[in-house]
Design a protein around this motif. Structure first.
Motif, mmCIF file in Angstrom:
data_model
loop_
_atom_site.group_PDB
_atom_site.id
_atom_site.type_symbol
_atom_site.label_atom_id
_atom_site.label_comp_id
_atom_site.label_asym_id
_atom_site.label_seq_id
_atom_site.Cartn_x
_atom_site.Cartn_y
_atom_site.Cartn_z
ATOM 1 N N ILE A 221 23.696 116.806 91.652
ATOM 2 C CA ILE A 221 22.720 116.599 92.731
ATOM 3 C C ILE A 221 23.106 117.412 93.960
ATOM 4 C CG2 ILE A 221 23.838 114.479 93.579
ATOM 5 C CD1 ILE A 221 21.136 113.495 94.480
ATOM 6 N N CYS A 222 24.428 117.510 94.221
ATOM 7 C CA CYS A 222 24.880 118.289 95.366
ATOM 8 C C CYS A 222 24.618 119.778 95.146
ATOM 9 C CB CYS A 222 26.367 118.044 95.613
ATOM 10 S SG CYS A 222 26.758 116.338 96.063
ATOM 11 N N MET A 223 24.836 120.240 93.929
ATOM 12 C CA MET A 223 24.577 121.637 93.605
ATOM 13 C C MET A 223 23.096 121.968 93.751
ATOM 14 S SD MET A 223 23.423 123.814 90.931
ATOM 15 C CE MET A 223 23.593 122.899 89.398
ATOM 16 N N LEU A 224 22.230 121.101 93.232
ATOM 17 C CA LEU A 224 20.789 121.343 93.338
ATOM 18 C C LEU A 224 20.323 121.323 94.791
ATOM 19 C CD1 LEU A 224 19.608 119.141 90.326
ATOM 20 C CD2 LEU A 224 19.381 121.630 90.491
ATOM 21 N N ALA A 225 20.820 120.358 95.571
ATOM 22 C CA ALA A 225 20.437 120.269 96.979
ATOM 23 C C ALA A 225 20.908 121.496 97.749
ATOM 24 C CB ALA A 225 21.027 119.004 97.595
ATOM 25 N N CYS A 226 22.134 121.924 97.469
ATOM 26 C CA CYS A 226 22.706 123.080 98.161
ATOM 27 C C CYS A 226 21.926 124.354 97.858
ATOM 28 C CB CYS A 226 24.172 123.237 97.751
ATOM 29 S SG CYS A 226 25.010 124.669 98.460
ATOM 30 N N MET A 227 21.621 124.567 96.606
ATOM 31 C CA MET A 227 21.032 125.852 96.189
ATOM 32 C C MET A 227 19.514 125.917 96.331
ATOM 33 S SD MET A 227 23.941 127.023 95.533
ATOM 34 C CE MET A 227 25.549 126.329 95.129
ATOM 35 N N LEU A 228 18.826 124.790 96.139
ATOM 36 C CA LEU A 228 17.365 124.821 96.075
ATOM 37 C C LEU A 228 16.663 124.233 97.295
ATOM 38 C CD1 LEU A 228 16.875 123.740 92.330
ATOM 39 C CD2 LEU A 228 17.081 126.066 93.271
ATOM 40 N N GLY A 229 17.408 123.558 98.152
ATOM 41 C CA GLY A 229 16.768 122.902 99.287
ATOM 42 C C GLY A 229 16.434 123.849 100.424
ATOM 43 N N LYS A 230 15.455 123.445 101.222
ATOM 44 C CA LYS A 230 15.129 124.152 102.458
ATOM 45 C C LYS A 230 15.965 123.546 103.581
ATOM 46 C CE LYS A 230 10.363 125.094 101.027
ATOM 47 N NZ LYS A 230 8.933 124.821 101.300
ATOM 48 N N SER A 231 16.272 124.357 104.575
ATOM 49 C CA SER A 231 17.156 123.904 105.639
ATOM 50 C C SER A 231 16.611 122.658 106.332
ATOM 51 C CB SER A 231 17.359 125.018 106.677
ATOM 52 O OG SER A 231 18.434 124.711 107.529
ATOM 53 N N GLY A 232 17.483 121.669 106.478
ATOM 54 C CA GLY A 232 17.100 120.428 107.151
ATOM 55 C C GLY A 232 16.636 119.335 106.210
ATOM 56 N N GLU A 233 16.626 119.610 104.894
ATOM 57 C CA GLU A 233 16.175 118.596 103.939
ATOM 58 C C GLU A 233 17.328 117.713 103.478
ATOM 59 O OE1 GLU A 233 12.285 120.727 101.898
ATOM 60 O OE2 GLU A 233 14.222 120.865 100.865
ATOM 61 N N ILE A 234 16.991 116.447 103.197
ATOM 62 C CA ILE A 234 17.940 115.474 102.680
ATOM 63 C C ILE A 234 17.482 115.073 101.280
ATOM 64 C CG2 ILE A 234 18.997 113.198 102.996
ATOM 65 C CD1 ILE A 234 18.369 113.450 105.994
ATOM 66 N N PHE A 235 18.364 115.201 100.310
ATOM 67 C CA PHE A 235 18.028 114.916 98.916
ATOM 68 C C PHE A 235 18.585 113.552 98.490
ATOM 69 C CE2 PHE A 235 17.151 119.293 99.207
ATOM 70 C CZ PHE A 235 16.408 119.687 98.103
ATOM 71 N N PHE A 236 17.938 112.969 97.486
ATOM 72 C CA PHE A 236 18.426 111.728 96.893
ATOM 73 C C PHE A 236 17.922 111.638 95.450
ATOM 74 C CE2 PHE A 236 14.379 110.786 98.932
ATOM 75 C CZ PHE A 236 13.691 110.069 97.961
ATOM 76 N N PRO A 237 18.613 110.888 94.590
ATOM 77 C CA PRO A 237 18.175 110.763 93.194
ATOM 78 C C PRO A 237 16.962 109.847 93.087
ATOM 79 C CG PRO A 237 20.098 109.407 93.570
ATOM 80 C CD PRO A 237 19.870 110.169 94.843
ATOM 81 N N LYS A 238 16.043 110.201 92.218
ATOM 82 C CA LYS A 238 14.873 109.352 91.991
ATOM 83 C C LYS A 238 15.257 108.228 91.024
ATOM 84 C CE LYS A 238 10.933 111.552 91.188
ATOM 85 N NZ LYS A 238 9.985 112.627 90.815
ATOM 86 N N LEU A 239 15.641 107.121 91.587
ATOM 87 C CA LEU A 239 16.026 105.939 90.817
ATOM 88 C C LEU A 239 15.167 104.764 91.254
ATOM 89 C CD1 LEU A 239 19.913 106.337 91.031
ATOM 90 C CD2 LEU A 239 18.492 106.733 89.008
ATOM 91 N N GLU A 240 14.754 103.968 90.301
ATOM 92 C CA GLU A 240 13.929 102.805 90.606
ATOM 93 C C GLU A 240 14.812 101.621 90.980
ATOM 94 O OE1 GLU A 240 10.739 103.035 90.837
ATOM 95 O OE2 GLU A 240 10.667 105.088 90.046
ATOM 96 N N GLU A 241 14.247 100.701 91.763
ATOM 97 C CA GLU A 241 15.019 99.559 92.237
ATOM 98 C C GLU A 241 15.643 98.770 91.089
ATOM 99 O OE1 GLU A 241 14.430 95.532 94.989
ATOM 100 O OE2 GLU A 241 12.886 97.090 94.968
ATOM 101 N N GLU A 242 14.928 98.676 89.976
ATOM 102 C CA GLU A 242 15.447 97.899 88.845
ATOM 103 C C GLU A 242 16.636 98.584 88.161
ATOM 104 O OE1 GLU A 242 11.587 99.963 87.463
ATOM 105 O OE2 GLU A 242 12.310 98.848 89.219
ATOM 106 N N GLU A 243 16.928 99.822 88.533
ATOM 107 C CA GLU A 243 18.085 100.517 87.961
ATOM 108 C C GLU A 243 19.393 100.173 88.668
ATOM 109 O OE1 GLU A 243 17.354 104.690 86.429
ATOM 110 O OE2 GLU A 243 15.606 104.470 87.726
ATOM 111 N N GLN A 244 19.311 99.409 89.755
ATOM 112 C CA GLN A 244 20.537 98.945 90.388
ATOM 113 C C GLN A 244 21.246 97.962 89.454
ATOM 114 O OE1 GLN A 244 20.662 98.524 94.845
ATOM 115 N NE2 GLN A 244 18.487 98.115 94.558
ATOM 116 N N VAL A 245 22.579 98.009 89.482
ATOM 117 C CA VAL A 245 23.379 97.200 88.570
ATOM 118 C C VAL A 245 24.366 96.364 89.372
ATOM 119 C CG1 VAL A 245 24.848 97.224 86.520
ATOM 120 C CG2 VAL A 245 23.252 99.108 86.926
ATOM 121 N N TYR A 246 24.512 95.093 88.996
ATOM 122 C CA TYR A 246 25.496 94.227 89.644
ATOM 123 C C TYR A 246 26.898 94.580 89.158
ATOM 124 C CZ TYR A 246 22.006 91.063 91.641
ATOM 125 O OH TYR A 246 20.977 90.534 92.394
ATOM 126 N N PHE A 247 27.838 94.608 90.092
ATOM 127 C CA PHE A 247 29.229 94.851 89.717
ATOM 128 C C PHE A 247 29.718 93.799 88.714
ATOM 129 C CE2 PHE A 247 29.506 97.420 93.659
ATOM 130 C CZ PHE A 247 30.147 98.535 93.138
#
Length: 403
Positions: free
Chosen positions: A248-274
Motif C-alpha cells: 500500500i505504501c509503494m502504491l501510494a508513493c508511486m501512483l498518488g497525486k501530491s497531497g493525497e492520503i491513501f487507505f485500504p478499502k476494507l469493510e467494517e465487518e472485516e475488523q477482527v477482535y484480538f
C-alpha cells in the motif's frame, strides 16, 4: 509447542485473504510502476522495520538502480540484508547500502548529499505505539521523531527535490484519541503544507499482523519464554499482512497525486477482535487455553507450564489511556474517492495549512518543551489547539502497567 506457519495463519485466520488485497492494482499498474521505479535511486528511512522492509521488497520487484536504507536499529538492518540476500530470486541492486543512523543526525545530511540525488524517498521512521504515551518526556520524544524531524527533513528535500516522497501515517490519525495518533495527524498537516512544492503522499492503514513489537508478535516471544499471554477482549482492528503493508505504501508513493492520503478499502465487518485471533492462534497450534482471572493468576499458572497442560491466557477489558475500541480511516468531512483503485481509497481534500501556520505550531511546541514547565496534560491541550478533532482518552493507566 507447535510453532505455526505465521504467514499462512495470517491469510487463513486474520485477513482471510489467500492473495494480497493490493495484487489487482499492482497488476493493473505494473507498466506504470516499472517506468517510475526501474533504474531510479531510492532512499528508505526506517527501512529495517516491518513496514519499511516490506516496502523495500515491493519496490525491488521493479528493479531500482540504487537502494540506500537508513535505520537506528543496527540489528534490524543486518537482518534485512540477510533476508534480502537469502530470498530466492530476490532482486537486489548492485548499489545497495545500509546505514545505522538517525535521519535527524548531522551525518545523515552528509550521506544524503553524497549519495543523492534520490528520485524516490520514503520515510518510515516513527514512534508507532500508543504504549509510548507515558509522560511529558516520552511524548516529547514522540513529537520530536514524528513531527520535528520530519519537518527538518522536508526543509532539506526542498533544496534537493525527489520525484516522489512518501511519509507513513496511521489509521489512528483519523479522529485521534491518543497522542501517537495526534502526532501522526500533525505530521500529516506538516507534510501537506509542503505538498505544493514537493510530490508528497501518505497512507493510513490497518494493524500489520505480527509486525515488530506488536501484541501478536509478542505471542511468539512469550511462547519461547514460557510466559503467559494477555489480550484485550473488547478491542477489534483492521489488519493487513506485512507484505500488504509495504504494497500500500509503494502504491501510494508511486501512483498518488501530491497531497493525497491513501487507505485500504476494507469493510467494517472485516475488523477482527484480538480475542478471536488469540483463540484461533492456539487452535492452530493444537493447544488448549487456560482462562485466567488476572495477570497474577496467569503468571502463577505459568510456573507449572509444560506441553501437557493448557496455556495460561488472560483476557481483560481495555482500560488504558488512548485506547480506541475500533479504528477508522477517514472522517465525515473527508472527500473520499473509492473508484480510482480497486483496493485503495483516496482522501482528496486533506487540509493544507499555510506554511506560516505550521511554523507557528512547531515553534509553539518547541517553546513549550524548552520551557521546562509542562506535563502530559499541557501538551495534550496544546495539540488540541491545532487538531480540532483530537479527543484524548485519559484513564490514568498505561500499557506498561500490563503484561
Amino acid at each position: 509447542m507447535n510453532i505455526i506457519d505465521i504467514p499462512r495463519f495470517i491469510k487463513e485466520y486474520i485477513t482471510k485473504r489467500p492473495t494480497s488485497l493490493f495484487a489487482p492494482d499492482i497488476e493493473k499498474y505494473k507498466q506504470e510502476l516499472s517506468e517510475i521505479i526501474q533504474g531510479k535511486n531510492v532512499l528508505v528511512i526506517g527501512g529495517a522495520g516491518t513496514i519499511g522492509s516490506s516496502y523495500i521488497k515491493a519496490v525491488l520487484a521493479f528493479k531500482p538502480g540504487k537502494l540506500v536504507v537508513v535505520d537506528t536499529n543496527e540489528n534490524g538492518l543486518t537482518e534485512l540484508t540477510r533476508d534480502l540476500r537469502s530470498t530466492p530470486n530476490q532482486f537486489v541492486p548492485e548499489q545497495y547500502i545500509t546505514y545505522p543512523m538517525s535521519f535527524g543526525d548531522s551525518v545523515f545530511e552528509k550521506m544524503f548529499l553524497t549519495h543523492g540525488p534520490f528520485h524516490i524517498v520514503a520515510n518510515f521512521a516513527a514512534h508507532k505505539h500508543v504504549r509510548s504515551e507515558k509522560d511529558q518526556f516520552s511524548i516529547e520524544a514522540m513529537i520530536e521523531n514524528n513531527v520535528f524531524k520530519a519537518k527538518s527533513f522536508l526543509d532539506l528535500l526542498l533544496k534537493h527535490k525527489p520525484e516522489r516522497f512518501f511519509c507513513v501515517s496511521t489509521d489512528k490519525a483519523a479522529n485521534p484519541v491518543n497522542v501517537m495518533g495526534a502526532s501522526k495527524k500533525l505530521m500529516e498537516e506538516v507534510i501537506m503544507a509542503y505538498s505544493s512544492e514537493i510530490q508528497i503522499t501518505t497512507a493510513r492503514f490497518a494493524n500489520v499482523a505480527f509486525s515488530n513489537g506488536s501484541l501478536l508478535a509478542g505471542y511468539i516471544e512469550r511462547l519461547f519464554k514460557n510466559q503467559p499471554i494477555s489480550c484485550p477482549n473488547d478491542v477489534k482492528r483492521f489488519f493487513v499482512s506485512p507484505e500488504e503493508s509495504g504494497q500500500i505504501c509503494m502504491l501510494a508513493c508511486m501512483l498518488g497525486k501530491s497531497g493525497e492520503i491513501f487507505f485500504p478499502k476494507l469493510e467494517e465487518e472485516e475488523q477482527v477482535y484480538f480475542k478471536a485471533i488469540t483463540e484461533d492462534f492456539f487452535k492452530a497450534s493444537n493447544r488448549e487455553i487456560a482462562l485466567c482471572n488476572s495477570d497474577e493468576d496467569a503468571r502463577v499458572k505459568a510456573l507449572t507450564l509444560n506441553e501437557s497442560v493448557p496455556y495460561p491466557v488472560y483476557f481483560f477489558t481495555s482500560d488504558t489511556s488512548g485506547e480506541k475500541l475500533y479504528e477508522e480511516f477517514y472522517t465525515d468531512s473527508d472527500e473520499v474517492d473509492l473508484q480510482q483503485f480497486e483496493s485503495l481509497g483516496v482522501i482528496k481534500n486533506a487540509r493544507k495549512l499555510p506554511m506560516e501556520a505550521i511554523e507557528k505550531c512547531v515553534n509553539d511546541l518547541h517553546q513549550l518543551m524548552n520551557s521546562g514547565n509542562y506535563d502530559k496534560q499541557i501538551i495534550v491541550e496544546n495539540l488540541k489547539k491545532y487538531l480540532p478533532d483530537f479527543q484524548h482518552i485519559e484513564t490514568g493507566k498505561g500499557l506498561d502497567q500490563k503484561m
